[in-house]
Motif scaffolding. Structure first.
Motif, mmCIF file in Angstrom:
data_model
loop_
_atom_site.group_PDB
_atom_site.id
_atom_site.type_symbol
_atom_site.label_atom_id
_atom_site.label_comp_id
_atom_site.label_asym_id
_atom_site.label_seq_id
_atom_site.Cartn_x
_atom_site.Cartn_y
_atom_site.Cartn_z
ATOM 1 N N ASP A 18 84.233 118.146 92.775
ATOM 2 C CA ASP A 18 84.185 119.352 93.606
ATOM 3 C C ASP A 18 82.787 119.943 93.524
ATOM 4 O O ASP A 18 82.407 120.529 92.510
ATOM 5 C CB ASP A 18 85.228 120.356 93.102
ATOM 6 C CG ASP A 18 85.381 121.529 94.052
ATOM 7 O OD1 ASP A 18 84.921 121.416 95.199
ATOM 8 O OD2 ASP A 18 85.958 122.554 93.642
ATOM 9 N N GLN A 171 95.151 122.206 105.390
ATOM 10 C CA GLN A 171 93.826 121.567 105.458
ATOM 11 C C GLN A 171 93.847 120.276 104.653
ATOM 12 O O GLN A 171 94.297 120.266 103.505
ATOM 13 C CB GLN A 171 92.758 122.508 104.900
ATOM 14 C CG GLN A 171 91.352 121.926 104.868
ATOM 15 C CD GLN A 171 90.359 122.910 104.282
ATOM 16 O OE1 GLN A 171 90.280 124.066 104.681
ATOM 17 N NE2 GLN A 171 89.599 122.451 103.301
ATOM 18 N N GLU A 172 93.369 119.203 105.250
ATOM 19 C CA GLU A 172 93.266 117.936 104.525
ATOM 20 C C GLU A 172 92.064 117.966 103.586
ATOM 21 O O GLU A 172 91.039 118.572 103.888
ATOM 22 C CB GLU A 172 93.130 116.773 105.510
ATOM 23 C CG GLU A 172 94.413 116.392 106.220
ATOM 24 C CD GLU A 172 94.267 115.096 106.999
ATOM 25 O OE1 GLU A 172 94.560 114.023 106.435
ATOM 26 O OE2 GLU A 172 93.846 115.180 108.171
ATOM 27 N N ALA A 173 92.184 117.272 102.458
ATOM 28 C CA ALA A 173 91.088 117.172 101.506
ATOM 29 C C ALA A 173 91.083 115.776 100.904
ATOM 30 O O ALA A 173 92.102 115.085 100.891
ATOM 31 C CB ALA A 173 91.236 118.226 100.408
ATOM 32 N N TYR A 175 90.550 115.106 97.764
ATOM 33 C CA TYR A 175 90.914 115.123 96.350
ATOM 34 C C TYR A 175 92.265 114.453 96.103
ATOM 35 O O TYR A 175 93.241 114.713 96.802
ATOM 36 C CB TYR A 175 90.993 116.560 95.833
ATOM 37 C CG TYR A 175 89.781 117.397 96.142
ATOM 38 C CD1 TYR A 175 88.515 117.002 95.743
ATOM 39 C CD2 TYR A 175 89.902 118.603 96.834
ATOM 40 C CE1 TYR A 175 87.399 117.767 96.025
ATOM 41 C CE2 TYR A 175 88.795 119.378 97.121
ATOM 42 C CZ TYR A 175 87.544 118.960 96.718
ATOM 43 O OH TYR A 175 86.446 119.723 96.996
ATOM 44 N N ALA A 181 92.728 119.904 93.646
ATOM 45 C CA ALA A 181 93.350 120.224 94.932
ATOM 46 C C ALA A 181 94.007 121.609 94.888
ATOM 47 O O ALA A 181 93.883 122.400 95.833
ATOM 48 C CB ALA A 181 94.390 119.162 95.289
ATOM 49 N N SER A 184 91.334 124.205 95.063
ATOM 50 C CA SER A 184 90.770 124.277 96.405
ATOM 51 C C SER A 184 91.705 124.999 97.369
ATOM 52 O O SER A 184 91.246 125.688 98.290
ATOM 53 C CB SER A 184 90.482 122.860 96.917
ATOM 54 O OG SER A 184 89.517 122.222 96.109
ATOM 55 N N SER A 269 96.656 119.511 110.343
ATOM 56 C CA SER A 269 95.761 120.476 109.708
ATOM 57 C C SER A 269 95.451 121.608 110.676
ATOM 58 O O SER A 269 95.394 121.387 111.890
ATOM 59 C CB SER A 269 94.445 119.808 109.283
ATOM 60 O OG SER A 269 94.642 118.934 108.210
#
Length: 294
Positions: A18, A171-173, A175, A181, A184, A269
């Protein structure tokens, strides 16, 4: 690109880094203790300690021999680990020219680490056991995540003092580390609150490590993996009039969890209209079942 250039495990590790929003100098971090032929590695701290071979048991014998009768061996070892970890991190900060942490903050960090480990290992986590609307003029934001081998989906739901949904965001991430995650997701919620002009907000998260770290309003590091997220969260919260962050049990945080799971299933998302969600997804006390895969 990362997955194309690196092996599977290396790519996963890289994507779980991150990065801070501002330029930050590199620094060394101590993660394991290596002393000559001895490789002392903490494997588990619960009701016992496990070591790689018989030579590690000698460390336990020495510690146990010098242990005060009123102190359990696991508590002695846990306290020692927390102290050494904190002191070594501070040593690295000073060696590399970073701002020195004052002694009260160092001691506070040790106490927080110790409390967190004991709360988790002994199931003594104080938590909210039922969701309730926030006080008048406040809003409440619950966050959670869904994680897959390829990434994660972050979800935040904001409700007012009457329990009415004000917004749902996913929201896609990249991690795959649940801790990063979760952190975030709370940062995303804080940014949404600021962008929406909210002034008083209670953040609720079911990850006790994130809550303990973000609730500490000092610059003293609690968990280096989520330090960048903590700074983003603090920056957003500095624009709010009042805020709190509390730990909530998963059993009454299912709405946020279900939204993340639903969004992960459909790869959706953005801002979600609550009317497009089935009532079972918005259930606070029951996990949503997507049904058999088509």
């Amino acid at each position: 690109m990362v997955n194309e250039w690196f092996g599977k495990e290396d790519a996963r590790t890289i994507l779980n880094i991150d990065l801070p929003d501002t330029k930050t100098d590199d620094s060394w971090l101590w993660t394991t203790q290596i002393n000559g032929s001895e490789n002392f590695r903490k494997q588990r701290v619960e009701t016992n300690l496990e070591f790689e071979d018989a030579s590690k048991a000698e460390i336990l014998m020495v510690a146990d021999f010098n242990r005060p009768p009123s102190v359990r061996l696991v508590d002695l070892m846990l306290t020692t680990i927390c102290i050494v970890d904190t002191v070594w991190n501070e040593r690295n900060r000073r060696v590399h020219g970073e701002k020195e942490t004052i002694l009260p903050h160092i001691l506070r960090s040790i106490r927080l680490k110790l409390t967190e480990h004991k709360m988790v290992s002994e199931n003594l986590v104080d938590e909210i056991l039922a969701w309730a609307p926030p006080p008048s003029s406040w809003v409440c934001c619950n966050t959670d995540i869904a994680v897959s081998p390829n990434g994660s989906m972050l979800a935040a739901i904001i409700r007012d003092e009457f329990g009415t949904i004000q917004s749902i965001t996913t929201q896609e991430a990249a991690y795959t580390d649940p801790l990063i995650a979760e952190a975030s997701a709370v940062c995303m919620a804080a940014k949404i609150a600021v962008d929406s002009g909210l002034k008083r907000i209670v953040f609720q998260c079911d990850n006790v490590s994130v809550v303990n770290s973000f609730a500490t309003k000092t610059q003293c590091p609690v968990d280096f993996k989520i330090e960048a997220a903590k700074k983003r969260f603090a920056l957003c919260c500095s624009k709010l009039d009042e805020w709190e962050i509390t730990h909530i049990s998963r059993v009454c945080n299912y709405t946020a969890h279900n939204i993340a799971k639903w969004a992960m299933t459909g790869k959706i998302s953005g801002i979600i209209d609550p009317h497009q969600l089935d009532c079972t997804v918005l259930d606070n006390f029951q996990e949503w079942d997507p049904g058999p895969a088509s």
